[in-house]
Scaffold this motif. Sequence first.
Motif, mmCIF file in Angstrom:
data_model
loop_
_atom_site.group_PDB
_atom_site.id
_atom_site.type_symbol
_atom_site.label_atom_id
_atom_site.label_comp_id
_atom_site.label_asym_id
_atom_site.label_seq_id
_atom_site.Cartn_x
_atom_site.Cartn_y
_atom_site.Cartn_z
ATOM 1 N N GLY A 65 0.275 -5.225 7.384
ATOM 2 C CA GLY A 65 1.080 -5.958 8.366
ATOM 3 C C GLY A 65 1.941 -7.029 7.716
ATOM 4 O O GLY A 65 3.108 -7.206 8.054
ATOM 5 N N ALA A 66 1.358 -7.752 6.758
ATOM 6 C CA ALA A 66 2.120 -8.802 6.059
ATOM 7 C C ALA A 66 3.263 -8.190 5.255
ATOM 8 O O ALA A 66 4.378 -8.726 5.241
ATOM 9 C CB ALA A 66 1.197 -9.599 5.148
ATOM 10 N N LEU A 67 2.990 -7.081 4.583
ATOM 11 C CA LEU A 67 4.050 -6.423 3.807
ATOM 12 C C LEU A 67 5.151 -5.889 4.705
ATOM 13 O O LEU A 67 6.341 -6.020 4.396
ATOM 14 C CB LEU A 67 3.464 -5.294 2.959
ATOM 15 C CG LEU A 67 2.612 -5.729 1.767
ATOM 16 C CD1 LEU A 67 1.906 -4.530 1.142
ATOM 17 C CD2 LEU A 67 3.470 -6.447 0.731
ATOM 18 N N LEU A 68 4.769 -5.284 5.827
ATOM 19 C CA LEU A 68 5.776 -4.762 6.748
ATOM 20 C C LEU A 68 6.599 -5.899 7.350
ATOM 21 O O LEU A 68 7.827 -5.815 7.421
ATOM 22 C CB LEU A 68 5.112 -3.946 7.863
ATOM 23 C CG LEU A 68 6.049 -3.344 8.894
ATOM 24 C CD1 LEU A 68 7.016 -2.359 8.250
ATOM 25 C CD2 LEU A 68 5.263 -2.657 10.010
ATOM 26 N N ALA A 69 5.927 -6.953 7.769
ATOM 27 C CA ALA A 69 6.628 -8.085 8.385
ATOM 28 C C ALA A 69 7.613 -8.737 7.421
ATOM 29 O O ALA A 69 8.704 -9.145 7.819
ATOM 30 C CB ALA A 69 5.622 -9.123 8.879
ATOM 31 N N SER A 70 7.229 -8.811 6.155
ATOM 32 C CA SER A 70 8.099 -9.468 5.173
ATOM 33 C C SER A 70 9.173 -8.530 4.622
ATOM 34 O O SER A 70 10.063 -8.969 3.905
ATOM 35 C CB SER A 70 7.262 -10.037 4.031
ATOM 36 O OG SER A 70 6.640 -8.980 3.317
ATOM 37 N N GLY A 71 9.054 -7.249 4.922
ATOM 38 C CA GLY A 71 10.064 -6.292 4.449
ATOM 39 C C GLY A 71 9.814 -5.797 3.036
ATOM 40 O O GLY A 71 10.653 -5.117 2.462
ATOM 41 N N HIS A 72 8.657 -6.114 2.457
ATOM 42 C CA HIS A 72 8.312 -5.628 1.119
ATOM 43 C C HIS A 72 7.620 -4.278 1.260
ATOM 44 O O HIS A 72 6.659 -4.159 2.006
ATOM 45 C CB HIS A 72 7.387 -6.606 0.408
ATOM 46 C CG HIS A 72 8.070 -7.883 0.050
ATOM 47 N ND1 HIS A 72 8.109 -8.964 0.902
ATOM 48 C CD2 HIS A 72 8.763 -8.232 -1.053
ATOM 49 C CE1 HIS A 72 8.787 -9.929 0.326
ATOM 50 N NE2 HIS A 72 9.200 -9.526 -0.855
ATOM 51 N N VAL A 73 8.093 -3.295 0.552
ATOM 52 C CA VAL A 73 7.601 -1.906 0.603
ATOM 53 C C VAL A 73 7.236 -1.487 2.031
ATOM 54 O O VAL A 73 6.111 -1.077 2.303
ATOM 55 C CB VAL A 73 6.432 -1.655 -0.391
ATOM 56 C CG1 VAL A 73 6.889 -1.702 -1.816
ATOM 57 C CG2 VAL A 73 5.268 -2.595 -0.180
ATOM 58 N N PRO A 74 8.191 -1.558 2.941
ATOM 59 C CA PRO A 74 7.883 -1.289 4.347
ATOM 60 C C PRO A 74 7.441 0.146 4.616
ATOM 61 O O PRO A 74 6.643 0.384 5.518
ATOM 62 C CB PRO A 74 9.184 -1.615 5.070
ATOM 63 C CG PRO A 74 10.233 -1.475 4.033
ATOM 64 C CD PRO A 74 9.600 -1.881 2.740
ATOM 65 N N ARG A 75 7.933 1.083 3.824
ATOM 66 C CA ARG A 75 7.541 2.470 4.063
ATOM 67 C C ARG A 75 6.081 2.689 3.695
ATOM 68 O O ARG A 75 5.335 3.353 4.412
ATOM 69 C CB ARG A 75 8.462 3.407 3.289
ATOM 70 C CG ARG A 75 9.914 3.304 3.812
ATOM 71 C CD ARG A 75 10.874 4.104 2.998
ATOM 72 N NE ARG A 75 10.640 5.519 3.275
ATOM 73 C CZ ARG A 75 11.167 6.507 2.566
ATOM 74 N NH1 ARG A 75 11.944 6.240 1.541
ATOM 75 N NH2 ARG A 75 10.938 7.752 2.868
ATOM 76 N N ILE A 76 5.658 2.125 2.585
ATOM 77 C CA ILE A 76 4.255 2.245 2.186
ATOM 78 C C ILE A 76 3.373 1.460 3.162
ATOM 79 O O ILE A 76 2.318 1.940 3.587
ATOM 80 C CB ILE A 76 4.065 1.753 0.737
ATOM 81 C CG1 ILE A 76 4.808 2.681 -0.224
ATOM 82 C CG2 ILE A 76 2.586 1.655 0.378
ATOM 83 C CD1 ILE A 76 4.888 2.169 -1.650
ATOM 84 N N ALA A 77 3.802 0.269 3.523
ATOM 85 C CA ALA A 77 3.028 -0.561 4.453
ATOM 86 C C ALA A 77 2.861 0.149 5.793
ATOM 87 O O ALA A 77 1.764 0.147 6.374
ATOM 88 C CB ALA A 77 3.724 -1.910 4.652
ATOM 89 N N SER A 78 3.908 0.789 6.287
ATOM 90 C CA SER A 78 3.827 1.513 7.553
ATOM 91 C C SER A 78 2.859 2.681 7.461
ATOM 92 O O SER A 78 2.106 2.955 8.396
ATOM 93 C CB SER A 78 5.205 2.040 7.950
ATOM 94 O OG SER A 78 6.104 0.985 8.118
ATOM 95 N N THR A 79 2.868 3.356 6.320
ATOM 96 C CA THR A 79 1.952 4.478 6.129
ATOM 97 C C THR A 79 0.502 3.993 6.102
ATOM 98 O O THR A 79 -0.381 4.613 6.706
ATOM 99 C CB THR A 79 2.295 5.224 4.822
ATOM 100 O OG1 THR A 79 3.674 5.630 4.874
ATOM 101 C CG2 THR A 79 1.421 6.438 4.624
ATOM 102 N N VAL A 80 0.254 2.876 5.430
ATOM 103 C CA VAL A 80 -1.097 2.302 5.390
ATOM 104 C C VAL A 80 -1.535 1.909 6.794
ATOM 105 O O VAL A 80 -2.662 2.202 7.219
ATOM 106 C CB VAL A 80 -1.154 1.086 4.431
ATOM 107 C CG1 VAL A 80 -2.430 0.284 4.614
ATOM 108 C CG2 VAL A 80 -0.992 1.539 2.996
ATOM 109 N N LEU A 81 -0.640 1.265 7.534
ATOM 110 C CA LEU A 81 -0.985 0.842 8.898
ATOM 111 C C LEU A 81 -1.252 2.043 9.798
ATOM 112 O O LEU A 81 -2.162 2.001 10.635
ATOM 113 C CB LEU A 81 0.119 -0.040 9.472
ATOM 114 C CG LEU A 81 0.245 -1.413 8.830
ATOM 115 C CD1 LEU A 81 1.466 -2.153 9.369
ATOM 116 C CD2 LEU A 81 -1.009 -2.230 9.035
#
Length: 179
Positions: A65-81
């Motif tokens: 969530g923190a990575l997605l919110a900050s825009g860092h590696v959003p594709r990987i973060a979305s997949t993890v979420l």
Amino acid sequence: MSLVRRIARPMLAAMFVVGGLDQLKHPGAKAKAARPVLDQASKVGLPDDPELLVRANGVAMVGGGALLASGHVPRIASTVLAGTLVPTTLAAHAFWNESDPQKRAQQKVQFLKNLGLLGGLLLAAVDTDGRPSLAYRARRAGESAQRTVHMTKREARHAARAARREARLKAAQAQNALP
């Protein structure tokens, strides 16, 4: 990054950060509800400690969530979420197991809400932010490499022909120079 992405990503991530923190602080209640799903976890080699698995899921939710919110590696973060959402949804909102119609309806709404979140995460996971995808860039790099090989071979053929012409010319000049 576009304005929509800058606003939408933190909005999508907020629920995961809050839910993940709750799983970290209060894993007991979640572990009890997750027991049917966690029983399957031992079959795939995961530890048999429900609270540990709930906390690990919480860490993944907070981190993703923190990575997605900050825009860092959003594709990987979305997949993890998305990966954290599936077991959470199956464990916490199994409306098909409820006998009380009111609880069943409430769990169905929560299940469908999570299904909608999963759809948003899948869209975020494939969002290239206006840039070409990795597959496209890899394909283009392959095509470029093929063009380079083709051009190199062609240039080598031209150089070989020119060398043969030059050799014939030198041989003819040498023969003409003889008495």
